[in-house]
Design a protein around this motif. Structure first.
Motif, PDB file in Angstrom:
ATOM      1  N   ARG A 174     -18.042  30.768   5.397  1.00 31.67           N
ATOM      2  CA  ARG A 174     -18.116  30.066   4.109  1.00 31.67           C
ATOM      3  C   ARG A 174     -17.406  28.721   4.185  1.00 31.67           C
ATOM      4  O   ARG A 174     -17.912  27.706   3.703  1.00 31.67           O
ATOM      5  CB  ARG A 174     -17.500  30.931   3.006  1.00 31.67           C
ATOM      6  CG  ARG A 174     -17.785  30.381   1.605  1.00 31.67           C
ATOM      7  CD  ARG A 174     -17.033  31.145   0.563  1.00 31.67           C
ATOM      8  NE  ARG A 174     -15.652  30.634   0.689  1.00 31.67           N
ATOM      9  CZ  ARG A 174     -14.574  31.274   0.328  1.00 31.67           C
ATOM     10  NH1 ARG A 174     -14.638  32.443  -0.200  1.00 31.67           N
ATOM     11  NH2 ARG A 174     -13.388  30.754   0.491  1.00 31.67           N
ATOM     12  N   TYR A 175     -16.253  28.690   4.812  1.00 35.58           N
ATOM     13  CA  TYR A 175     -15.513  27.443   4.962  1.00 35.58           C
ATOM     14  C   TYR A 175     -16.323  26.435   5.772  1.00 35.58           C
ATOM     15  O   TYR A 175     -16.384  25.250   5.430  1.00 35.58           O
ATOM     16  CB  TYR A 175     -14.160  27.711   5.644  1.00 35.58           C
ATOM     17  CG  TYR A 175     -13.379  26.461   5.943  1.00 35.58           C
ATOM     18  CD1 TYR A 175     -12.750  25.764   4.926  1.00 35.58           C
ATOM     19  CD2 TYR A 175     -13.287  25.972   7.250  1.00 35.58           C
ATOM     20  CE1 TYR A 175     -12.033  24.600   5.191  1.00 35.58           C
ATOM     21  CE2 TYR A 175     -12.578  24.820   7.524  1.00 35.58           C
ATOM     22  CZ  TYR A 175     -11.946  24.141   6.490  1.00 35.58           C
ATOM     23  OH  TYR A 175     -11.254  22.990   6.765  1.00 35.58           O
ATOM     24  N   GLN A 203     -19.060  25.092   3.603  1.00 35.36           N
ATOM     25  CA  GLN A 203     -18.516  24.124   2.645  1.00 35.36           C
ATOM     26  C   GLN A 203     -18.203  22.791   3.322  1.00 35.36           C
ATOM     27  O   GLN A 203     -18.489  21.721   2.779  1.00 35.36           O
ATOM     28  CB  GLN A 203     -17.252  24.681   1.986  1.00 35.36           C
ATOM     29  CG  GLN A 203     -17.502  25.806   1.024  1.00 35.36           C
ATOM     30  CD  GLN A 203     -16.210  26.450   0.535  1.00 35.36           C
ATOM     31  OE1 GLN A 203     -15.155  26.301   1.142  1.00 35.36           O
ATOM     32  NE2 GLN A 203     -16.304  27.165  -0.588  1.00 35.36           N
ATOM     33  N   THR A 204     -17.606  22.869   4.508  1.00 34.52           N
ATOM     34  CA  THR A 204     -17.276  21.656   5.252  1.00 34.52           C
ATOM     35  C   THR A 204     -18.545  20.873   5.589  1.00 34.52           C
ATOM     36  O   THR A 204     -18.600  19.642   5.432  1.00 34.52           O
ATOM     37  CB  THR A 204     -16.506  22.017   6.544  1.00 34.52           C
ATOM     38  OG1 THR A 204     -15.351  22.756   6.194  1.00 34.52           O
ATOM     39  CG2 THR A 204     -16.100  20.791   7.323  1.00 34.52           C
ATOM     40  N   ALA A 215     -21.422  21.066   4.005  1.00 37.05           N
ATOM     41  CA  ALA A 215     -22.010  20.551   2.765  1.00 37.05           C
ATOM     42  C   ALA A 215     -21.299  19.280   2.322  1.00 37.05           C
ATOM     43  O   ALA A 215     -21.948  18.299   1.907  1.00 37.05           O
ATOM     44  CB  ALA A 215     -21.941  21.610   1.666  1.00 37.05           C
ATOM     45  N   TYR A 216     -19.985  19.260   2.422  1.00 35.40           N
ATOM     46  CA  TYR A 216     -19.236  18.062   2.039  1.00 35.40           C
ATOM     47  C   TYR A 216     -19.592  16.889   2.959  1.00 35.40           C
ATOM     48  O   TYR A 216     -19.837  15.771   2.503  1.00 35.40           O
ATOM     49  CB  TYR A 216     -17.726  18.348   2.101  1.00 35.40           C
ATOM     50  CG  TYR A 216     -16.887  17.136   1.782  1.00 35.40           C
ATOM     51  CD1 TYR A 216     -16.711  16.733   0.462  1.00 35.40           C
ATOM     52  CD2 TYR A 216     -16.307  16.382   2.786  1.00 35.40           C
ATOM     53  CE1 TYR A 216     -15.951  15.615   0.152  1.00 35.40           C
ATOM     54  CE2 TYR A 216     -15.548  15.266   2.497  1.00 35.40           C
ATOM     55  CZ  TYR A 216     -15.373  14.884   1.182  1.00 35.40           C
ATOM     56  OH  TYR A 216     -14.631  13.759   0.884  1.00 35.40           O
ATOM     57  N   PHE A 238     -21.781  17.732  -3.588  1.00 33.86           N
ATOM     58  CA  PHE A 238     -21.480  18.816  -2.646  1.00 33.86           C
ATOM     59  C   PHE A 238     -22.427  20.002  -2.883  1.00 33.86           C
ATOM     60  O   PHE A 238     -22.922  20.609  -1.941  1.00 33.86           O
ATOM     61  CB  PHE A 238     -20.010  19.194  -2.868  1.00 33.86           C
ATOM     62  CG  PHE A 238     -19.596  20.520  -2.304  1.00 33.86           C
ATOM     63  CD1 PHE A 238     -19.223  20.615  -0.988  1.00 33.86           C
ATOM     64  CD2 PHE A 238     -19.561  21.634  -3.102  1.00 33.86           C
ATOM     65  CE1 PHE A 238     -18.823  21.821  -0.461  1.00 33.86           C
ATOM     66  CE2 PHE A 238     -19.159  22.865  -2.584  1.00 33.86           C
ATOM     67  CZ  PHE A 238     -18.805  22.941  -1.243  1.00 33.86           C
ATOM     68  N   ALA A 239     -22.670  20.320  -4.134  1.00 37.03           N
ATOM     69  CA  ALA A 239     -23.494  21.488  -4.487  1.00 37.03           C
ATOM     70  C   ALA A 239     -24.931  21.362  -3.982  1.00 37.03           C
ATOM     71  O   ALA A 239     -25.581  22.369  -3.720  1.00 37.03           O
ATOM     72  CB  ALA A 239     -23.491  21.697  -5.987  1.00 37.03           C
ATOM     73  N   TYR A 261     -24.770  22.750  -0.364  1.00 33.54           N
ATOM     74  CA  TYR A 261     -24.075  24.032  -0.124  1.00 33.54           C
ATOM     75  C   TYR A 261     -25.013  25.178  -0.310  1.00 33.54           C
ATOM     76  O   TYR A 261     -25.743  25.350  -1.179  1.00 33.54           O
ATOM     77  CB  TYR A 261     -22.843  24.149  -1.022  1.00 33.54           C
ATOM     78  CG  TYR A 261     -22.000  25.389  -0.736  1.00 33.54           C
ATOM     79  CD1 TYR A 261     -21.397  25.548   0.489  1.00 33.54           C
ATOM     80  CD2 TYR A 261     -21.817  26.369  -1.695  1.00 33.54           C
ATOM     81  CE1 TYR A 261     -20.625  26.657   0.752  1.00 33.54           C
ATOM     82  CE2 TYR A 261     -21.043  27.496  -1.429  1.00 33.54           C
ATOM     83  CZ  TYR A 261     -20.461  27.620  -0.207  1.00 33.54           C
ATOM     84  OH  TYR A 261     -19.691  28.739   0.071  1.00 33.54           O
TER      85      TYR A 261
END
Length: 144
Positions: free
Chosen positions: A103-104, A107-108, A110-111, A140-141, A144
């Motif tokens: 997940r991290y 997220q990374t 996606a950012y 970001f969303a 993600y």
């Protein structure tokens, strides 16, 4: 007066040392006493008592051994169950950590993707493409 007191104290302390150095009681003899039940030394009386008690002692020892063996088997079984439970908890924890890491990483990524899209949008806007300037900034969303 003081000398007499010191002399008396010295004599008392020396007599204590002398008493401490007296030899112990003479060694006991191997003669049986009338109240001797034969449990303390190997004699004919001891062997007779031992022979009379041997079947009961063997039965009690076998019973005790059976109980001890059953208890030890139960302890070993519980020990194995405890180890299996611990291994399951460690595996569950590893899975949780792996999921958190995935997940991290998502997220990374996606950012980073949103920032790359934003930089491209800014570059296009600065290059004079008005459509890029009018678009909302990437979020970001969206990645993600």
């Amino acid at each position: 007066m003081k000398r007499i007191f010191l002399s008396a104290a010295a004599m008392i302390s020396l007599s204590g040392v002398a008493m401490a150095q007296t030899p112990p009681n003479p060694a006991p003899t191997n003669q049986e006493l009338p109240q001797d039940r034969g449990h303390d030394k190997h004699t004919a009386k001891h062997d007779a008592v031992d022979a009379a008690e041997k079947p009961a002692t063997q039965t009690l020892n076998a019973s005790s051994l059976a109980v001890d063996t059953a208890v030890e088997a139960q302890n070993q079984k519980q020990y194995a169950l405890d180890q299996a439970a611990y291994r399951a908890e460690v595996a569950a924890r590893k899975e949780l950590i792996a999921n958190d890491e995935a997940r991290y990483q998502a997220q990374t990524n996606a950012y980073a993707d949103a920032m790359a899209a934003w930089r491209a949008q800014v570059a296009a806007c600065k290059a004079g493409k008005t459509k890029a300037c009018d678009m909302p900034a990437p979020t970001f969303a969206q990645y993600y």
